[in-house]
Design a protein around this motif. Structure first.
Motif, mmCIF file in Angstrom:
data_model
loop_
_atom_site.group_PDB
_atom_site.id
_atom_site.type_symbol
_atom_site.label_atom_id
_atom_site.label_comp_id
_atom_site.label_asym_id
_atom_site.label_seq_id
_atom_site.Cartn_x
_atom_site.Cartn_y
_atom_site.Cartn_z
ATOM 1 N N THR A 159 -4.788 8.443 3.202
ATOM 2 C CA THR A 159 -4.119 7.343 2.530
ATOM 3 C C THR A 159 -4.871 6.063 2.892
ATOM 4 O OG1 THR A 159 -1.993 6.302 2.042
ATOM 5 C CG2 THR A 159 -2.402 6.846 4.355
ATOM 6 N N VAL A 160 -4.463 4.932 2.312
ATOM 7 C CA VAL A 160 -5.154 3.670 2.592
ATOM 8 C C VAL A 160 -4.189 2.734 3.315
ATOM 9 C CG1 VAL A 160 -6.340 1.670 1.576
ATOM 10 C CG2 VAL A 160 -6.613 3.937 0.545
ATOM 11 N N ASP B 173 -7.907 4.217 -6.141
ATOM 12 C CA ASP B 173 -8.334 4.430 -4.747
ATOM 13 C C ASP B 173 -7.314 5.276 -3.999
ATOM 14 O OD1 ASP B 173 -10.631 2.886 -4.967
ATOM 15 O OD2 ASP B 173 -9.600 1.032 -4.366
ATOM 16 N N LEU B 174 -6.036 4.930 -4.184
ATOM 17 C CA LEU B 174 -4.982 5.669 -3.488
ATOM 18 C C LEU B 174 -4.965 7.121 -3.949
ATOM 19 C CD1 LEU B 174 -3.060 4.440 -1.351
ATOM 20 C CD2 LEU B 174 -3.864 2.654 -2.843
ATOM 21 N N LEU C 171 0.831 -1.214 0.000
ATOM 22 C CA LEU C 171 0.000 0.000 0.000
ATOM 23 C C LEU C 171 0.865 1.263 0.000
ATOM 24 C CD1 LEU C 171 -2.832 -1.105 2.472
ATOM 25 C CD2 LEU C 171 -3.005 -0.864 -0.020
ATOM 26 N N ALA D 21 0.839 4.168 -2.823
ATOM 27 C CA ALA D 21 0.591 5.574 -2.486
ATOM 28 C C ALA D 21 1.752 6.454 -2.948
ATOM 29 C CB ALA D 21 0.377 5.717 -0.978
#
Ligand SMILES: NC(=O)c1ccc[n+]([C@@H]2O[C@H](COP(=O)([O-])OP(=O)(O)OC[C@H]3O[C@@H](n4cnc5c(N)ncnc54)[C@H](O)[C@@H]3O)[C@@H](O)[C@H]2O)c1
Ligand SMILES: N[C@@H](CCO)C(=O)O
Ligand code: NA
Length: 442
Positions: free
Chosen positions: A254-255, A244-245, A175, A179
Motif C-alpha cells: 500500500t502507499v 498507484d494505489l 491515502l 486504498a
C-alpha cells in the motif's frame, strides 16, 4: 512515594496557568484543567489555577468565566501569578516571542507547536536552560501518542537507529480512503475536509510540511543533534493517483506518507542523519500498513530495545490536549519539587546526509511503446546507472503498454538520474509515477 504527600517545605500550594489560544486544542485543555482539577491537584501536589486564556475575539461565548479571557497574550504571559504557559495558538509569531518571554521570566512552557519547534527549538531550549525552567512538547509530534518522552527519557540509555512512522493524520486518511475505496486524490481530500481532518488550506498536510516538521523534531531527539525542517527532504501526496494505489496492491503493498529518520553511514565510514518525508510503497505485512484513517504510528528501532511501536490518535482536540496536560503535570511537579525535565541534548551533532546519497528503492510506472526489445532497452538504462531491478510488471494496452519497475536499493541520486534518462527515451512515452519503496531490506 505517595503522590501529593511529600510536599517540600515552602513549596507552592497553587500554580498559575495561562492558556494561549482557545481553538481545537486550547478548548480541550481548558476543559481538562477544569474537569480534572481534583485529580490534577493530587497528582501534582498543588492546585492548577487558570489565570487567563488568550483569545482573538473576546465577545464569543466559550463556556468559561468571561473575566478569564484576554486578547493580550503578551500581558498574560508576563503576569507574576503565572507559573506555566500553555501555547496552543499555532504559527511562528507571536508564539516564538511569547514563549521566549515566558521562559526568560522563569515560567515553564508547554507547546503543541511543531512548526515553531522544527525551526526554533535551539533558541527556545537555550532560554529554558538559562532560566532553569521546562520546555515540553509531547503534543507536537503524533498528538496523543507518547513518542517524545519515550525517545527523550525511556530510551536515554539506548542507541536509537531509526524512527519511522505515519505522523500526519490528514494524509493518512486520504491515502487510506484511496486504498480502501478506490477514490481518487481529490475525492479523498474533499472527504477529509468534510470530516474536519483537512484544514481550509490543507497545503501543510498534503505537501508534507507538517510531517517534515515532526521528522525534524524526532530526528533531533533520537540522534542528539539539531535537525531543522530545512534539513528534511520532503515530498507530499498530491501527485499520488488511484492507479498507484491499485498497482501497489498488485505488489501486495500500500502507499503511506512516511516520516523517516535514521542513522546512515557515509562512504567515509562516518555516521550521518537521514531525515525524509515522502509517499512510499510498503508491504501489506508491514506494521505501518495496517494504520488507517486519521491514526498515526511510529516505529522506533534501538540497539538494545529492538523494535518498539507506538500507535494512536495523532490529531484532534482532546487527544492532543491529553498530551499537553501530561506535560503540564510534569512541569507543575517540577515547580513543586524543585526539579527540572530533560534539557535539549545535541552533543552528537551528526551532519545530515543529502537525499541523493541516501540508499532508497524506487517504484517507477511508465507508458512505453509496444515493440520488441523495448523492455531490454529500458533495463539497460537502469543498469547504466548502477541500479538493479527487483521486479517488473507489464500491463498491456491497445497501443501503449504500462510498465512498472521496482528496483533494489541504490543511492537516491542514481535512481533520480535513471528516471530523468527514462523520461528522455524514445521508447518511453511518459513516466507516470515515481514512488519510493520502504519497509523491505532488499
Ligand atoms: N488540532 C490538532 O489536531 C493538533 C494536533 C497536534 C498539534 N496541534 C498544534 O496545536 C496548536 C493549536 O492547534 P489548533 O488545532 O487548536 O488550532 P486552532 O486554529 O483551532 O486554534 C488556535 C486558536 O488560537 C487563536 N489565536 C491565534 N493567534 C492568536 C493571537 N495572537 N491571540 C489570541 N488568540 C490567537 C485562534 O483564534 C484560534 O482560536 C498548533 O500549533 C497546532 O499545530 C494541533
Ligand atoms: N494536521 C495535523 C494535525 C496533527 O498535528 C494532522 O493531520 O496530523
Ligand atoms: Na505525542
Amino acid at each position: 512515594m505517595t503522590e501529593g504527600t511529600a510536599q517540600r517545605t515552602g513549596a507552592p500550594t497553587e500554580l498559575g496557568v495561562a492558556v494561549l489560544g482557545m481553538g481545537n486544542v486550547g478548548a480541550e485543555v481548558v476543559r481538562i484543567i477544569t474537569e480534572n482539577a481534583e485529580d490534577l491537584r493530587a497528582r501534582i501536589g498543588a492546585s492548577l489555577v487558570l489565570r487567563g486564556v488568550a483569545v482573538r475575539d473576546l465577545e464569543r461565548g466559550r463556556g468559561i468565566d468571561r473575566a478569564l479571557l484576554t486578547d493580550d497574550p503578551a500581558a498574560l504571559v508576563r503576569r507574576d501569578d503565572v507559573d506555566i504557559v500553555i501555547e496552543v495558538l499555532g504559527g511562528i509569531e507571536p508564539p516564538r516571542e511569547l514563549i521566549r518571554t515566558a521562559l526568560q521570566q522563569g515560567k515553564s512552557v508547554v507547546t503543541a507547536n511543531k512548526a515553531l519547534l522544527a525551526e526554533y527549538t535551539g533558541e527556545l531550549a537555550t532560554a529554558a536552560a538559562e532560566a532553569n525552567v521546562d520546555l515540553y512538547f509531547e503534543a507536537a509530534v503524533a498528538g496523543a501518542i507518547p513518542v517524545v518522552r519515550p525517545l527523550m527519557q525511556s530510551l536515554a540509555g539506548d542507541k536509537v537507529q531509526r524512527v519511522a512512522g505515519i505522523v500526519n493524520g490528514t494524509t493518512n486518511f486520504i491515502l487510506s480512503a484511496m486504498a480502501e475505496t478506490g477514490a481518487d486524490y481529490d475525492e479523498a481530500l474533499a472527504e477529509a475536509g468534510r470530516l474536519g481532518y483537512a484544514e481550509a488550506d490543507p497545503t501543510a498536510d498534503v505537501e508534507g510540511y507538517d510531517a517534515a516538521a515532526k521528522a525534524a523534531i524526532l530526528a533531533s531527539i533520537a540522534f542528539h543533534s539539531r535537525v531543522t525542517a530545512a534539513d528534511v527532504y520532503r515530498e507530499g501526496i498530491s501527485s499520488v493517483t488511484a492507479e498507484d494505489l491499485a498497482s501497489a496492491a498488485k505488489f501486495d503493498c500500500t502507499v503511506k506518507l512516511l516520516s523517516i529518520c535514521e542513522r546512515v553511514v557515509g562512504d567515509d565510514g562516518r555516521e550521518r542523519i537521514s531525515a525524509r518525508v515522502y509517499p512510499a510503497l510498503i508491504p501489506l505485512s508491514h506494521p505501518l500498513a495496517t494504520v488507517s484513517g486519521a491514526y498515526n504510528a511510529v516505529v522506533v528501532e534501538a540497539v538494545d530495545a529492538g523494535r518498539l511501536m507506538f500507535y494512536g490518535q495523532g490529531a484532534g482536540g482532546a487527544p492532543t490536549a491529553s498530551a499537553v496536560m501530561g506535560d503540564v503535570v510534569m512541569a507543575a511537579r517540577n515547580k513543586v519539587y524543585s526539579g527540572r525535565g530533560p534539557l535539549e541534548s545535541t552533543y552528537a551533532s551528526l551532519p545530515v546526509m543529502p537525499i541523493a546519497q541516501v540508499p532508497t528503492r524506487y517504484y517507477v510506472a511508465m507508458n512505453v511503446v509496444d515493440r520488441p526489445g523495448v523492455l531490454e532497452t529500458i533495463a539497460g538504462e537502469f543498469a547504466k546507472h548502477g541500479v538493479s531491478i527487483a521486479a517488473v510488471r507489464q500491463e498491456g494496452g491497445a497501443d501503449a503498454t504500462r510498465l512498472i519497475v521496482i528496483t533494489h536499493r541504490a543511492p537516491d541520486g542514481a535512481l533520480a538520474e535513471t528516471v530523468s534518462a527514462l523520461e528522455n527515451m524514445e521508447a518511453v512515452t511518459a513516466v507516470s509515477s515515481v514512488l519510493r519503496m520502504e519497509g523491505t531490506h532488499e
